[in-house]
Design a protein around this motif. Sequence first.
Motif, PDB file in Angstrom:
ATOM      1  N   LEU A 124       0.815  -1.212   0.000  1.00 47.30           N
ATOM      2  CA  LEU A 124       0.000   0.000   0.000  1.00 47.30           C
ATOM      3  C   LEU A 124       0.850   1.263   0.000  1.00 47.30           C
ATOM      4  CD1 LEU A 124      -2.989  -0.854   2.368  1.00 47.30           C
ATOM      5  CD2 LEU A 124      -2.893  -0.886  -0.125  1.00 47.30           C
ATOM      6  N   LYS A 125       1.981   1.235   0.664  1.00 45.09           N
ATOM      7  CA  LYS A 125       2.860   2.416   0.647  1.00 45.09           C
ATOM      8  C   LYS A 125       3.299   2.737  -0.783  1.00 45.09           C
ATOM      9  CE  LYS A 125       2.852   3.325   5.005  1.00 45.09           C
ATOM     10  NZ  LYS A 125       2.169   4.558   5.484  1.00 45.09           N
ATOM     11  N   GLU A 126       3.594   1.700  -1.551  1.00 45.57           N
ATOM     12  CA  GLU A 126       3.967   1.903  -2.958  1.00 45.57           C
ATOM     13  C   GLU A 126       2.800   2.478  -3.753  1.00 45.57           C
ATOM     14  OE1 GLU A 126       4.969  -0.839  -6.886  1.00 45.57           O
ATOM     15  OE2 GLU A 126       5.535  -1.599  -4.889  1.00 45.57           O
ATOM     16  N   VAL A 127       1.601   1.935  -3.523  1.00 47.34           N
ATOM     17  CA  VAL A 127       0.415   2.406  -4.241  1.00 47.34           C
ATOM     18  C   VAL A 127       0.110   3.858  -3.869  1.00 47.34           C
ATOM     19  CG1 VAL A 127      -2.032   2.029  -4.681  1.00 47.34           C
ATOM     20  CG2 VAL A 127      -0.514   0.072  -4.402  1.00 47.34           C
ATOM     21  N   GLU A 128       0.252   4.206  -2.599  1.00 46.92           N
ATOM     22  CA  GLU A 128       0.002   5.581  -2.155  1.00 46.92           C
ATOM     23  C   GLU A 128       0.926   6.569  -2.878  1.00 46.92           C
ATOM     24  OE1 GLU A 128       0.528   5.503   2.040  1.00 46.92           O
ATOM     25  OE2 GLU A 128      -1.194   4.171   2.391  1.00 46.92           O
ATOM     26  N   GLN A 129       2.184   6.204  -3.024  1.00 44.70           N
ATOM     27  CA  GLN A 129       3.129   7.081  -3.720  1.00 44.70           C
ATOM     28  C   GLN A 129       2.740   7.251  -5.183  1.00 44.70           C
ATOM     29  OE1 GLN A 129       7.057   5.480  -3.054  1.00 44.70           O
ATOM     30  NE2 GLN A 129       7.052   5.995  -0.874  1.00 44.70           N
ATOM     31  N   PHE A 130       2.308   6.165  -5.801  1.00 45.83           N
ATOM     32  CA  PHE A 130       1.860   6.247  -7.189  1.00 45.83           C
ATOM     33  C   PHE A 130       0.592   7.093  -7.304  1.00 45.83           C
ATOM     34  CE2 PHE A 130      -0.808   4.559 -10.643  1.00 45.83           C
ATOM     35  CZ  PHE A 130       0.028   4.786 -11.728  1.00 45.83           C
ATOM     36  N   SER A 131      -0.296   6.963  -6.328  1.00 50.81           N
ATOM     37  CA  SER A 131      -1.555   7.701  -6.352  1.00 50.81           C
ATOM     38  C   SER A 131      -1.319   9.199  -6.361  1.00 50.81           C
ATOM     39  CB  SER A 131      -2.412   7.323  -5.134  1.00 50.81           C
ATOM     40  OG  SER A 131      -2.781   5.974  -5.176  1.00 50.81           O
ATOM     41  N   LEU A 132      -0.456   9.673  -5.459  1.00 46.66           N
ATOM     42  CA  LEU A 132      -0.188  11.111  -5.366  1.00 46.66           C
ATOM     43  C   LEU A 132       0.806  11.594  -6.422  1.00 46.66           C
ATOM     44  CD1 LEU A 132       0.077  11.658  -1.496  1.00 46.66           C
ATOM     45  CD2 LEU A 132      -1.883  12.095  -2.997  1.00 46.66           C
ATOM     46  N   GLY A 133       1.482  10.640  -7.045  1.00 43.11           N
ATOM     47  CA  GLY A 133       2.488  11.005  -8.039  1.00 43.11           C
ATOM     48  C   GLY A 133       1.998  10.867  -9.461  1.00 43.11           C
ATOM     49  N   ALA A 134       2.373   9.769 -10.103  1.00 42.52           N
ATOM     50  CA  ALA A 134       2.093   9.598 -11.532  1.00 42.52           C
ATOM     51  C   ALA A 134       0.603   9.570 -11.837  1.00 42.52           C
ATOM     52  CB  ALA A 134       2.761   8.316 -12.037  1.00 42.52           C
ATOM     53  N   TYR A 135      -0.187   8.951 -10.951  1.00 39.76           N
ATOM     54  CA  TYR A 135      -1.625   8.830 -11.237  1.00 39.76           C
ATOM     55  C   TYR A 135      -2.320  10.186 -11.135  1.00 39.76           C
ATOM     56  CZ  TYR A 135      -6.404   6.890 -11.022  1.00 39.76           C
ATOM     57  OH  TYR A 135      -7.726   6.593 -11.258  1.00 39.76           O
ATOM     58  N   ALA A 136      -2.097  10.895 -10.042  1.00 38.27           N
ATOM     59  CA  ALA A 136      -2.717  12.214  -9.894  1.00 38.27           C
ATOM     60  C   ALA A 136      -2.254  13.166 -10.991  1.00 38.27           C
ATOM     61  CB  ALA A 136      -2.396  12.798  -8.512  1.00 38.27           C
ATOM     62  N   THR A 137      -0.992  13.096 -11.325  1.00 41.92           N
ATOM     63  CA  THR A 137      -0.450  13.961 -12.383  1.00 41.92           C
ATOM     64  C   THR A 137      -1.142  13.688 -13.709  1.00 41.92           C
ATOM     65  OG1 THR A 137       1.697  14.091 -11.278  1.00 41.92           O
ATOM     66  CG2 THR A 137       1.643  14.607 -13.632  1.00 41.92           C
ATOM     67  N   ALA A 138      -1.344  12.402 -14.011  1.00 40.30           N
ATOM     68  CA  ALA A 138      -2.003  12.048 -15.270  1.00 40.30           C
ATOM     69  C   ALA A 138      -3.440  12.567 -15.302  1.00 40.30           C
ATOM     70  CB  ALA A 138      -1.985  10.530 -15.451  1.00 40.30           C
ATOM     71  N   LEU A 139      -4.164  12.419 -14.200  1.00 37.99           N
ATOM     72  CA  LEU A 139      -5.547  12.887 -14.170  1.00 37.99           C
ATOM     73  C   LEU A 139      -5.636  14.401 -14.293  1.00 37.99           C
ATOM     74  CD1 LEU A 139      -7.078  10.621 -11.349  1.00 37.99           C
ATOM     75  CD2 LEU A 139      -7.122  10.274 -13.831  1.00 37.99           C
ATOM     76  N   LEU A 140      -4.715  15.086 -13.650  1.00 38.07           N
ATOM     77  CA  LEU A 140      -4.751  16.549 -13.671  1.00 38.07           C
ATOM     78  C   LEU A 140      -4.431  17.131 -15.042  1.00 38.07           C
ATOM     79  CD1 LEU A 140      -3.044  17.298 -10.230  1.00 38.07           C
ATOM     80  CD2 LEU A 140      -5.464  17.577 -10.813  1.00 38.07           C
ATOM     81  N   GLN A 141      -3.809  16.344 -15.900  1.00 38.99           N
ATOM     82  CA  GLN A 141      -3.503  16.833 -17.250  1.00 38.99           C
ATOM     83  C   GLN A 141      -4.741  16.887 -18.139  1.00 38.99           C
ATOM     84  OE1 GLN A 141       0.196  15.484 -19.253  1.00 38.99           O
ATOM     85  NE2 GLN A 141       0.588  14.351 -17.337  1.00 38.99           N
ATOM     86  N   GLY A 142      -5.756  16.122 -17.771  1.00 38.57           N
ATOM     87  CA  GLY A 142      -6.970  16.155 -18.571  1.00 38.57           C
ATOM     88  C   GLY A 142      -6.714  15.754 -20.019  1.00 38.57           C
ATOM     89  N   ALA A 143      -7.218  16.568 -20.944  1.00 33.79           N
ATOM     90  CA  ALA A 143      -7.109  16.260 -22.381  1.00 33.79           C
ATOM     91  C   ALA A 143      -5.687  16.341 -22.899  1.00 33.79           C
ATOM     92  CB  ALA A 143      -8.004  17.207 -23.182  1.00 33.79           C
ATOM     93  N   ASP A 144      -4.780  16.929 -22.135  1.00 32.13           N
ATOM     94  CA  ASP A 144      -3.394  17.043 -22.581  1.00 32.13           C
ATOM     95  C   ASP A 144      -2.596  15.763 -22.360  1.00 32.13           C
ATOM     96  OD1 ASP A 144      -3.689  19.642 -23.466  1.00 32.13           O
ATOM     97  OD2 ASP A 144      -3.089  20.522 -21.548  1.00 32.13           O
ATOM     98  N   LEU A 145      -3.187  14.789 -21.678  1.00 28.93           N
ATOM     99  CA  LEU A 145      -2.476  13.538 -21.439  1.00 28.93           C
ATOM    100  C   LEU A 145      -2.342  12.767 -22.751  1.00 28.93           C
ATOM    101  CD1 LEU A 145      -1.305  11.669 -19.173  1.00 28.93           C
ATOM    102  CD2 LEU A 145      -3.549  10.528 -19.182  1.00 28.93           C
TER     103      LEU A 145
END
Length: 553
Positions: free
Chosen positions: A315-336
Amino acid sequence: MQHRACSRWFAVLTIAVVAASFACAQNNAAPSAAKSEGKSEAKITPDAPADSITEGSLKVGGQTIDYRAIAGTLTVGSSDPQDAMIGFDGKYLPDATIDMSAKPEDRPATARLFYAAYFQKNPAKNRPITFLYNGGPGSATMYLHMGAFGPERLVLPQDSVHQEGAPYQIVPNEYSLLDVSDLVFIDAPGTGFSRIYGKDGTKAFYGTDPDAHAFDRFIRRFLSKYDRWNSPKYLFGESYGTTRTAILTNLLQRHLDLNGSIFLSQILSFDSSADDPQGNPGTDNGYFLALPSMAATAWYHHRVPNQPATLEPFLKEVEQFSLGAYATALLQGADLSESQKKEVASKLESYTGVPAAYWTKANLRVSGGEFSKELQSEMGITTGRLDTRYEGPDIDPLSEEAQYDPFGSATSSAYNTAINQYARVTLKYGENLTYKPSAREANGFNWDLKHVPPGMGQGWDDSSVNVMPDLAMAMKRNPKLKVLLMGGYYDLGCTYFGATYEDKHLQIPQSLQSNINYRFFQTGHMVYITTPALKELHDATADFIRNTEDGGK
């Protein structure tokens, strides 16, 4: 079930100040304009059943605790000035400025709140007292009462299955909190044995702020009735009860300093919910904050490819991914880019077992309900929501989301049976009364979402509830206030990572973050559903009370 509050659709489901001394408020009431001449005319509501007083004894941690139990009601008004006119007997005081010639249904709204209080006999001076309640909104407090900390508890199967019907096992609770605190379990207005009366009664009490004000008035009345103002004081809310606790902690701060506020399965900002975040486009918190609970669920059901041996490091690994690469990808919206989307989807599959193609089709945004339906869909199984260890057959194999919660179906009848049996037989209360597990069963139930955060004007209308400012304000006004946040990893209703995110984003000085304690368990929303987790929950809560009852000195 109590906990549907932790969703974006919880609307579909679950003021002037009284003087610090209630007696002073009574004595300073305005000259009478009441038309009542005798007691019968001064009634606010139909006569309440008399309080029932019983005695009991139990062992907790080898310690024998003799206690007195009081099952009864207190009537609160729908405003502080009105509340100050009401006596502890539920009748207006002789000098109350209320027109008692009006029909009862046309008088100002009141709520008669049921409580079960447990007091240790011959206690040490200034023994702590804890007020406990479930959420909903619109849920009775039968879960914490009969499942967690009351003197007797319901025992459910430990293997996350839907058990046979009655008789259920109700046993002395060796993990009751009576070893460290007196306890008061409160049924919210319109739930359990609590009732609402008067004009526009549901409007007066069914809402984010009216509900919190009712609990505020109840607690101050209780402290006065039982002379407990100088006791160390705690709040313990579960699910929507944590939303209430954040507001209530700040409201009570006008009159008293709490020693601690305890949050179990927390939801303070509904933008953090995994329930139907697609209805709030542009806000992606509900997706990336839910991922660790999805990963925990997949791990439990052995759906994670190349599954790790232990949960928490995973879960610690998943949490880091959640706040990192995953959140970043979602925040890019259509620019991803498509290549980035493909890469993230592949990673999501590795954590959840849900195919990358599904994540890609969902634009990387999968709600809690969609996940519960998809995780084991090829076997025709719906995964639980509030406790994702539970599962049941699909109702509609072609549905987009889970259409029910197997956890709720497996447990709610047992709790309803347990509270009815215990209240009527052991507490000797409730004759000729219906115990209402949920206020949502009544026609016309409608919860007013509006909340006025501290410092905002009355015109504020926030359709997405966020009570983080309330807790932050209370912590700043009382820098000695301690907070305990607890929850379960297998909870998609109020996710543990979402709750952590909320507390770490409170608008408080960094120094006050040390006042918050965190504890999470390998269980679901109702942590106490299994006996080993109940023991852990008791120990964590008892330690918190012991460490704070003297102000943490």
